[in-house]
Design an enzyme around this catalytic site. Structure first.
Site, short mmCIF file in Angstrom:
data_model
loop_
_atom_site.label_atom_id
_atom_site.label_comp_id
_atom_site.label_asym_id
_atom_site.label_seq_id
_atom_site.Cartn_x
_atom_site.Cartn_y
_atom_site.Cartn_z
CG HIS A 25 -1.98 1.02 1.18
ND1 HIS A 25 -1.75 2.33 1.53
CD2 HIS A 25 -3.26 0.94 0.77
CE1 HIS A 25 -2.87 3.02 1.34
NE2 HIS A 25 -3.81 2.21 0.89
CD GLU B 216 -5.27 3.05 -2.98
OE1 GLU B 216 -6.45 3.00 -2.66
OE2 GLU B 216 -4.34 3.04 -2.15
O1 G3P Z 1 -6.48 1.96 0.59
C1 G3P Z 1 -7.39 2.91 0.17
C2 G3P Z 1 -6.86 4.27 0.27
O2 G3P Z 1 -5.51 4.46 0.22
C3 G3P Z 1 -7.65 5.34 -0.40
O3 G3P Z 1 -8.02 6.12 0.66
O4 G3P Z 1 -9.38 7.71 1.84
O5 G3P Z 1 -8.66 8.19 -0.49
O6 G3P Z 1 -10.36 6.44 -0.07
P1 G3P Z 1 -9.18 7.17 0.47
#
Ligand code: G3P
Length: 220
Positions: A93, A141
């Protein structure tokens, strides 16, 4: 695991640890049962046993270390999370990055143990590297958008398109800033097979309402 899927990462938000982890996990279980949506949750290691004893949906560890049993301190082993009933784990992550060697060893060990692996990548280029280790899903992400109010779907649709090409159909989750069914719908229309999110549900005034809205994005 049925795709498309919504994975909610509890992180170590106060709203999602201890007793709160159990309450929140029950909400996810209810929404999955009421809607038929495929939902998984990634829970802090300390809460795994209690949460797994409480819900039917797949529960993921947020990380496992690549070491095996032995003289280590503070590690969380794939063997341990498997033994307590985890469905799988997140690895690499953005908030818990590891090197390629460790990632390769961890994916291999998790698969030997029958754990489902979602490996994270900050960019499509990193996803290409991560793909070599053959995780079950790759979650891309963009770090700048994590925890923010603008979703990857709206801010970086090009990243999703590029990442789908790299990960392949049926292999990509996207995340960061996902807060609504509309965000999910856009991600799926661009080729993703689900989303990884956290604050959109955990920090919501009404997490069940927020999750129900997010789930609506699955049927487009
Ligand atoms: O693991 C999910 C995360 O990193 C995304 O976080 O709060 O932007 O949905 P968020």
């Amino acid at each position: 695991m049925k795709l498309p899927v919504i994975i909610v990462n509890f992180k170590v938000y106060q709203e999602a640890t201890g007793e709160n982890a159990l309450k929140l996990a029950r909400i996810h279980d209810e929404v999955a049962a009421e809607t038929g949506a495929s939902i998984g949750i990634a829970v802090n290691a300390v809460d795994l046993v209690n949460v797994i004893g409480t819900v039917k949906i797949p529960v993921f560890a947020q990380h496992v270390d690549h070491t095996g049993y032995g003289s280590w301190t503070g590690k969380v082993l794939a063997e341990q999370v498997k033994a307590v009933g985890c469905y799988g784990t997140l690895l690499n992550h953005a908030e818990y990055q590891i090197g390629n060697e460790e990632l390769e060893q961890s994916v291999k060990k998790c698969h030997e143990l029958g754990l489902f692996v979602i490996a994270c990548a900050e960019t499509p280029a990193r996803a290409a590297e991560v793909k070599k280790f053959e995780p079950d899903l790759i979650a891309v992400e963009p770090p700048d958008l994590i925890g923010g109010d603008i979703s990857v779907s709206r801010a970086e649709p090009g990243v999703i398109v590029e990442a789908v090409k790299i990960a392949g159909q049926g292999r990509l989750l996207v995340g960061a800033g996902v807060k609504s069914g509309e965000d999910v719908k856009i991600a799926l229309q661009l080729g993703a097979s689900g989303v990884l999110l956290a604050s959109g549900v955990i920090k919501a005034d009404d997490p069940k309402k927020a999750l129900l809205d997010i789930v609506k994005g699955l049927d487009f």
